[in-house]
Design a protein around this motif. Structure first.
Motif, mmCIF file in Angstrom:
data_model
loop_
_atom_site.group_PDB
_atom_site.id
_atom_site.type_symbol
_atom_site.label_atom_id
_atom_site.label_comp_id
_atom_site.label_asym_id
_atom_site.label_seq_id
_atom_site.Cartn_x
_atom_site.Cartn_y
_atom_site.Cartn_z
ATOM 1 N N ALA A 145 63.364 30.286 18.937
ATOM 2 C CA ALA A 145 62.296 29.853 19.844
ATOM 3 C C ALA A 145 61.116 30.818 19.799
ATOM 4 C CB ALA A 145 62.840 29.739 21.262
ATOM 5 N N GLY A 146 60.251 30.617 18.825
ATOM 6 C CA GLY A 146 59.058 31.460 18.715
ATOM 7 C C GLY A 146 59.367 32.909 18.390
ATOM 8 N N SER A 183 59.243 32.400 23.067
ATOM 9 C CA SER A 183 59.336 31.162 23.839
ATOM 10 C C SER A 183 60.592 31.088 24.699
ATOM 11 C CB SER A 183 59.268 29.948 22.918
ATOM 12 O OG SER A 183 58.056 29.966 22.184
#
Length: 128
Positions: A96-97, A115
């Motif tokens: 996530a990011g 994220s």
């Protein structure tokens, strides 16, 4: 010579992340210009491109293994390993990011995921 040194310092300072090669001297850095690329910068200021373009979309973190393989976190969610110029291997996806990466002594990779607001451990085999 001075021009190359200035350019390499600019490239290193304007990159999102940089790391030193295991034998010392050379540095690698991610450059987010279009197309994104991974640069190698020597102490003398010579700059070369290790990889450019796909599959890298938004490189955001970089680290170098003791064997010289370059790890690149791509904000799009994948951690890649560049074994040699032109040889890009996905290590883990679904992150996530990811924005920063670091290596542990046992070979595991720590990935800061912006994220998800977490740090994940990725084994060399790609398990998250």
């Amino acid at each position: 010579m001075i021009h190359r040194v200035r350019w390499s310092l600019f490239a290193l300072l304007s990159s999102l992340a940089g790391a030193q090669m295991p034998r010392g001297g050379d540095y690698v850095a991610v450059d987010v210009s279009a197309p994104p690329r991974v640069l190698v910068i020597t102490p003398s200021g010579a700059v070369s491109t290790l990889h450019q373009g796909p599959p890298l979309a938004q490189p955001s973190g970089i680290a170098v293994t003791p064997t010289g393989a370059v790890l690149v976190a791509d904000f799009s969610g994948t951690l890649y390993r560049i074994d040699a110029p032109g040889v890009v291997v996905p290590v883990a996806s679904g992150l996530a990011g990811p924005i920063r990466i670091a290596l542990e002594r046992n070979g595991d990779i720590l990935v800061a995921e912006l994220s998800a607001a977490r740090i994940s451990r990725v084994t060399p085999q790609g398990s998250v």
